[in-house]
Design a protein around this motif. Structure first.
Motif, PDB file in Angstrom:
ATOM      1  N   LEU A 262     -23.476  32.018  -4.858  1.00  0.00           N
ATOM      2  CA  LEU A 262     -23.415  32.328  -6.286  1.00  0.00           C
ATOM      3  C   LEU A 262     -23.848  33.766  -6.551  1.00  0.00           C
ATOM      4  O   LEU A 262     -23.180  34.517  -7.284  1.00  0.00           O
ATOM      5  N   ALA A 263     -24.975  34.168  -5.973  1.00  0.00           N
ATOM      6  CA  ALA A 263     -25.493  35.517  -6.207  1.00  0.00           C
ATOM      7  C   ALA A 263     -24.494  36.569  -5.763  1.00  0.00           C
ATOM      8  O   ALA A 263     -24.248  37.561  -6.475  1.00  0.00           O
ATOM      9  N   ARG A 264     -23.892  36.373  -4.611  1.00  0.00           N
ATOM     10  CA  ARG A 264     -22.961  37.389  -4.096  1.00  0.00           C
ATOM     11  C   ARG A 264     -21.656  37.387  -4.879  1.00  0.00           C
ATOM     12  O   ARG A 264     -21.032  38.436  -5.058  1.00  0.00           O
ATOM     13  N   ARG A 265     -21.271  36.237  -5.372  1.00  0.00           N
ATOM     14  CA  ARG A 265     -20.070  36.189  -6.216  1.00  0.00           C
ATOM     15  C   ARG A 265     -20.316  36.929  -7.532  1.00  0.00           C
ATOM     16  O   ARG A 265     -19.412  37.584  -8.064  1.00  0.00           O
ATOM     17  N   LYS A 266     -21.537  36.844  -8.040  1.00  0.00           N
ATOM     18  CA  LYS A 266     -21.878  37.476  -9.314  1.00  0.00           C
ATOM     19  C   LYS A 266     -22.394  38.906  -9.150  1.00  0.00           C
ATOM     20  O   LYS A 266     -22.571  39.626 -10.142  1.00  0.00           O
ATOM     21  N   GLY A 267     -22.655  39.318  -7.925  1.00  0.00           N
ATOM     22  CA  GLY A 267     -23.137  40.677  -7.706  1.00  0.00           C
ATOM     23  C   GLY A 267     -24.570  40.916  -8.125  1.00  0.00           C
ATOM     24  O   GLY A 267     -24.911  42.019  -8.573  1.00  0.00           O
ATOM     25  N   VAL A 268     -25.439  39.887  -7.978  1.00  0.00           N
ATOM     26  CA  VAL A 268     -26.855  40.048  -8.314  1.00  0.00           C
ATOM     27  C   VAL A 268     -27.699  39.889  -7.059  1.00  0.00           C
ATOM     28  O   VAL A 268     -27.238  39.398  -6.034  1.00  0.00           O
ATOM     29  N   ARG A 269     -28.955  40.274  -7.162  1.00  0.00           N
ATOM     30  CA  ARG A 269     -29.855  40.198  -6.019  1.00  0.00           C
ATOM     31  C   ARG A 269     -30.412  38.794  -5.850  1.00  0.00           C
ATOM     32  O   ARG A 269     -30.272  37.933  -6.740  1.00  0.00           O
ATOM     33  N   MET A 270     -31.055  38.575  -4.694  1.00  0.00           N
ATOM     34  CA  MET A 270     -31.567  37.263  -4.305  1.00  0.00           C
ATOM     35  C   MET A 270     -33.036  37.374  -3.925  1.00  0.00           C
ATOM     36  O   MET A 270     -33.439  38.323  -3.261  1.00  0.00           O
TER      37      MET A 270
ATOM     38  N   TRP B  71     -34.707  40.132  -1.263  1.00  0.00           N
ATOM     39  CA  TRP B  71     -36.109  40.449  -0.969  1.00  0.00           C
ATOM     40  C   TRP B  71     -36.931  39.178  -1.039  1.00  0.00           C
ATOM     41  O   TRP B  71     -36.603  38.257  -1.781  1.00  0.00           O
ATOM     42  N   MET B  72     -37.963  39.118  -0.210  1.00  0.00           N
ATOM     43  CA  MET B  72     -38.798  37.930  -0.097  1.00  0.00           C
ATOM     44  C   MET B  72     -40.250  38.263  -0.355  1.00  0.00           C
ATOM     45  O   MET B  72     -40.723  39.347   0.011  1.00  0.00           O
TER      46      MET B  72
END
Length: 467
Positions: free
Chosen positions: A233-241, A278-279
């Motif tokens: 989902l994040a990569r489809r929307k272009g947001v960070r994780m 980032w963790m």
């Protein structure tokens, strides 16, 4: 009739700070013993030695910075704002026992409580020089209202930039996780709500005040499906994780027992290593783990005070930096770092890391300041906008007062800021707009925030006690 003026041709209003020490934290660590910063509207127009250029037009404010140090605004890369109203509880617990003790209370939070906690948490950080903060909110009880909207509205009143990491939990006690069954969402519900938060609130434009990240909570509270689908989902929307990783030895054991591998290998198997990730914490990392983070560009939010409070251990920050891992600083939630201030983390990061294998060579004052500024911008993916004082970047900066008793005999201003007592903030700007003046929040009533937070904390405690 003349054509309307374009934004580029509009008259710029300028703010000038002069006669101050400056630590730019740029690629060359450029510093000025006495220099100036010129802000034009929301960006830095110039920074350099000596007085500001002559002949500047539309100077609406000129500040004599004698006795002060200017730095980039501090960037907090990991927090849990809601915990402001559960401070001082379970003070002698390790992480897993602390979570089990507090989950039942946290699972009763509602929108007014989160709004009050946001203003308490963010207000305290902003008073201490934070201009951008990331909040990892993962508790979404049924019937609690629009928590994301409540948090963002409360943050907007204070005026700081926000990366809201929309968290989630779907692995409860019945599934072998730590949260109680009533404290989690369904996998599908969490994914849909995360996508809605991104679609509604994420703003990728230059100077944005709100970013949204996808942020399943941790391996011991989230299913593998939610991890994998959250990454997609994040990569489809272009947001960070964002998520928690390798915080304690108990987590390491949990991952081996449940997944047959350590945390880093598990994260990689679910798509959770990459330069968009980032963790938080990353305390228990071996050489192979650090190499994997460096190879993939995965970032780390180092939270020294919280790691000490929960007896989690000492993260290998010097080894991460040497390997090329992006590292920023985090306050973490104020139920595990009750002071809630990031500027104290500059000092604690330096001191705690000197207890590790590298001893006095672990970190110095300037490396600590870089963690809290440019390192944070790296971790949040905003180095083109914030994290250093350079022409064209956003005017997110702090004017620290260093001529008082607490710093009076420390000659070097960066050493005074990091090693010395917490420095008062004379002025803090976010996009050229004041958020702190003379050590007080500019846009909100601090006493009112304290009263409301106290009342909401008491209300939450009553509800939790009633079960």
């Amino acid at each position: 009739m003349a054509a309307p003026a374009s934004p580029d041709s509009a008259v710029k209003q300028r703010l000038v700070i002069e006669n101050c020490a400056i630590a730019t934290v740029d690629a060359h660590d450029t510093e000025y013993a006495t220099g100036h910063v010129v802000v034009a509207d929301r960006v830095i127009e110039s920074v350099g030695a000596g007085p500001a250029p002559e002949g500047l037009e539309n100077v609406v404010r000129r500040i004599d910075g004698t006795g002060h140090l200017v730095t980039p605004g501090l960037i907090n890369t990991h927090h849990h704002f809601y915990q402001w109203i559960t401070r001082g509880l379970a003070t002698d617990h390790n992480l897993f026992n602390w979570l089990v003790a507090l989950y039942p209370t946290w699972a009763r939070i509602d929108a007014p409580m989160l709004a009050a906690a946001t203003q308490g948490s963010l207000g305290m950080m902003v008073k201490g020089g934070v201009t951008t903060a990331s909040d990892h909110h993962y508790v979404f009880p049924r019937g609690s209202g629009d928590l994301v909207g409540a948090e963002l509205a409360a943050a907007a009143e204070i005026g700081a930039r926000i990366t809201l990491a929309r968290g989630s939990m779907d692995r409860s006690e019945k599934d072998g996780g730590l949260p109680p069954d009533f404290a989690v969402e369904t996998t599908e519900g969490a994914l849909l709500a995360t996508e809605e938060a991104i679609d509604t609130h994420h703003d990728a434009s230059f100077g944005s005040m709100v970013h949204i990240a996808a942020a399943p909570c941790s391996p011991f509270s989230v299913s593998t499906e939610l991890m994998r689908e959250g990454a997609a989902l994040a990569r489809r929307k272009g947001v960070r994780m964002h998520t928690h990783g390798s915080e304690t030895v108990e987590e390491e054991k949990f991952c081996h027992e449940l997944f047959g591998m350590g945390p880093t290998d598990y994260f990689e198997s679910t798509g959770w290593l990459g330069d968009d990730v980032w963790m938080a914490h990353c305390v228990h990392m071996n050489d192979s783990d650090i190499a994997a983070f460096a190879r993939t560009g995965t970032g780390v939010a180092h939270c020294p005070s919280s790691n000490a409070r929960l007896a989690a251990g000492i993260a290998r920050v010097p080894d991460m930096l040497a390997a090329g891992v992006p590292v920023g600083l985090g306050v973490d939630g104020t139920a595990s770092n009750e002071s809630g201030e990031l500027h104290t983390e500059l000092r604690n990061a330096l001191l705690i890391n000197r207890l590790g294998a590298h001893k006095e060579a672990a970190l110095n004052a300037r490396k600590a300041l870089r963690l809290g500024t440019y390192g944070g911008a790296q971790v949040l993916g905003r180095t083109s906008e914030i994290g250093s004082l350079e022409a064209g970047k956003l005017a997110d900066l702090v004017l620290w007062k260093l001529d008082g008793l607490g710093h009076s005999s420390i000659a070097d201003p960066v050493t005074a800021l990091v090693f010395g007592a917490a420095a008062p903030v004379t002025l803090s700007l976010v996009g050229g707009r004041p958020v702190v003046e003379d050590n007080h929040l500019s846009n909100v009533d601090e006493d009112a925030i304290a009263r409301t937070a106290r009342a909401e904390a008491q209300r939450l405690a009553r509800i939790a006690a009633e079960g």
